[in-house]
Design an enzyme around this catalytic site. Structure first.
Site, PDB file in Angstrom:
ATOM      1  N   GLY A  46       0.831  -1.202   0.000  1.00 57.22           N
ATOM      2  CA  GLY A  46       0.000   0.000   0.000  1.00 57.22           C
ATOM      3  C   GLY A  46       0.860   1.244   0.000  1.00 57.22           C
ATOM      4  N   GLN A  51       2.955   9.895   1.226  1.00 52.14           N
ATOM      5  CA  GLN A  51       4.295   9.307   1.314  1.00 52.14           C
ATOM      6  C   GLN A  51       5.203   9.704   0.160  1.00 52.14           C
ATOM      7  OE1 GLN A  51       2.404   5.273   2.094  1.00 52.14           O
ATOM      8  NE2 GLN A  51       4.357   5.046   3.117  1.00 52.14           N
ATOM      9  N   CYS A  91       5.620  -0.280   7.026  1.00 54.44           N
ATOM     10  CA  CYS A  91       5.325   0.916   6.235  1.00 54.44           C
ATOM     11  C   CYS A  91       6.542   1.239   5.384  1.00 54.44           C
ATOM     12  CB  CYS A  91       5.033   2.075   7.183  1.00 54.44           C
ATOM     13  SG  CYS A  91       4.660   3.613   6.342  1.00 54.44           S
ATOM     14  N   LEU A  92       6.314   1.581   4.127  1.00 55.96           N
ATOM     15  CA  LEU A  92       7.444   1.910   3.248  1.00 55.96           C
ATOM     16  C   LEU A  92       8.184   3.164   3.735  1.00 55.96           C
ATOM     17  CD1 LEU A  92       5.864   1.178  -0.256  1.00 55.96           C
ATOM     18  CD2 LEU A  92       7.546  -0.201   0.988  1.00 55.96           C
ATOM     19  N   HIS A 133      -4.532   1.853   7.561  1.00 54.55           N
ATOM     20  CA  HIS A 133      -3.153   2.366   7.650  1.00 54.55           C
ATOM     21  C   HIS A 133      -2.926   3.478   6.615  1.00 54.55           C
ATOM     22  CE1 HIS A 133       1.386   1.556   7.965  1.00 54.55           C
ATOM     23  NE2 HIS A 133       1.270   2.318   6.895  1.00 54.55           N
ATOM     24  N   GLU A 134      -3.344   3.218   5.371  1.00 54.29           N
ATOM     25  CA  GLU A 134      -3.123   4.219   4.312  1.00 54.29           C
ATOM     26  C   GLU A 134      -3.983   5.460   4.530  1.00 54.29           C
ATOM     27  OE1 GLU A 134      -0.542   3.699   2.716  1.00 54.29           O
ATOM     28  OE2 GLU A 134      -0.394   1.542   3.036  1.00 54.29           O
ATOM     29  N   HIS A 137      -2.329   7.824   6.783  1.00 55.42           N
ATOM     30  CA  HIS A 137      -1.316   8.666   6.119  1.00 55.42           C
ATOM     31  C   HIS A 137      -1.956   9.944   5.576  1.00 55.42           C
ATOM     32  CE1 HIS A 137       2.394   6.377   6.197  1.00 55.42           C
ATOM     33  NE2 HIS A 137       1.833   5.295   5.687  1.00 55.42           N
TER      34      HIS A 137
END
Ligand code: NI
Length: 167
Positions: A46, A51, A91-92, A133-134, A137
């Site tokens: 994701g 991000q 997370c990236l 989660h996304e 962000h």
């Protein structure tokens, strides 16, 4: 298409709140294509526009094993939540950190797709976690913010050390 640089925690730009997309034009479609390429290349399941330092409500997700089920959520809203689950999240923007976060087990979400068409979706388990989660962000929230102060301090130090090394 192009891969976009991903902001790393604790970059303050991860704390900006995204605004709703007003019109799904060529710019947004290009952003979606680039975000998908960036997510698949990372590899991740994701990615939120926040991000990649674009503060618009755009998310790409693919939790499939075959990596061919791209889900695009523009201006997403959670309309129902049910149950609780606690699975390890990564997370990236926070590489190599995996910690459990309490999330709803099942959610219903409504959004626009990449063509601007409204749809709603029921999600559970990993997909439900990923969407929550996304969406965090987009609100300027990183999963690390749910952890204890001690864990956050350790993660922050680890990330700064990593970034110094690769700089
Ligand atoms: Ni993330």
């Amino acid at each position: 298409m192009a891969r976009l640089p991903i902001l790393r925690y604790p970059d303050s730009r991860l704390y900006k709140k995204a605004s709703p997309v007003k019109e799904i034009d060529a710019h947004i479609r290009m952003l979606v294509a680039n975000m998908a390429e960036t997510m698949y290349a990372a590899p991740g399941i994701g990615l939120a526009a926040t991000q990649v330092d674009i503060h618009k409500q755009v998310i790409v997700i693919d939790v499939s094993e075959t990596r061919d089920q791209l889900l695009v959520l523009i201006n997403p809203e959670i309309t129902e939540r049910e149950g609780i689950q606690n699975i390890d999240e990564g997370c990236l923007s926070v590489p190599d950190v995996y910690e459990p976060v309490e999330r709803a087990q099942r959610i219903a979400v409504s959004a626009l797709d990449a063509q601007g068409k409204a749809f709603s979706l029921g999600a559970e388990d990993l997909l439900a976690v990923c969407i929550q989660h996304e969406m965090d962000h987009l609100e300027g929230k990183v999963f690390v913010d749910y952890l204890s102060r001690l864990k956050r301090t350790r993660i922050r130090a680890k990330m700064l050390k990593q970034q110094k090394k690769s700089a």
